[in-house]
Design an enzyme around this catalytic site. Sequence first.
Site, PDB file in Angstrom:
ATOM      1  N   ASP A 164       0.842  -1.192   0.000  1.00 46.40           N
ATOM      2  CA  ASP A 164       0.000   0.000   0.000  1.00 46.40           C
ATOM      3  C   ASP A 164       0.876   1.239   0.000  1.00 46.40           C
ATOM      4  OD1 ASP A 164       0.383   0.989   3.027  1.00 46.40           O
ATOM      5  OD2 ASP A 164       0.212  -1.192   3.023  1.00 46.40           O
ATOM      6  N   ASP A 175       0.627   3.557   2.529  1.00 45.51           N
ATOM      7  CA  ASP A 175       0.491   4.089   3.881  1.00 45.51           C
ATOM      8  C   ASP A 175      -0.748   4.982   3.984  1.00 45.51           C
ATOM      9  OD1 ASP A 175       1.354   4.101   6.536  1.00 45.51           O
ATOM     10  OD2 ASP A 175       2.496   5.929   6.282  1.00 45.51           O
TER      11      ASP A 175
END
Length: 263
Positions: A213, A215
């Site tokens: 991802d 974050d």
Amino acid sequence: MHEGQPRADIGVFGGSGFYTLAADAETWEAETPWGPPSAPVTIARVGETRVAFLPRHGADHRYPPHRVNYRANVDAMRQLGVRALIAPFAAGSLRPEIRPGEFVVCDQLIDRTWGRPSTFYESFEDGPVHIPFAEPYDPRLRRVLLEAAGETGVTAHDGGTVVVINGPRFSTRAESRAHRESGWHVVNMTQSPEAPLAMEAGIPFAGIALVTDYDAGLDEDPGVAPVTDAAVLAVFEANLHKVRELLYAAVPKLAAISGPAGT
């Protein structure tokens, strides 16, 4: 080593979504001075190499990052006599050029955790012990992982700093921005105290981040949503085959390593 205790050449810690390494494996119930590890250790042969596997969060992911018994996990690997310890982990990217599904073979670490036992030394009865930790990741192990990534066609970034946060919550946007502005590359919740404990135990250690991802998002792209548990597990599970392929390619090379860096 105790009589009748199994041995292993290479140790592997499994991260979020990575709970088994091989189906045909023996199981060992480790006992340590710090209590039981997160799960029984499974030991399987990869070619001629005995590989010990331990899911750091437990086989059913019952232990959040601040409650993992890191000392017991590392000591179990020490008891098995492993000569290298590889720690795949899920991570959030702090940089747009490091994309979900890619790997980072980290070379530096920033510890932002608190309240975790992070050393085997409860006292200095035999004199002070302060381990050198300038290079938290063994450079030879890093080279092996990068070579294996190239052989398997995995995109792996050579070097990067992981900032380790306490969790189990994810970062705020302000925290994530501060991490990025500090020049760090990925964020994780478990690489410390794994890395310093491995150093104290005399086990060469390498951490490899699977980016799941971005974050809390990216300033450059407002359309990037903040991370969620579901997103992390989905990306990790979709790319778990890459982790396995990389590890299986690396094991024969890792088996040739005998002792900590500099020997």
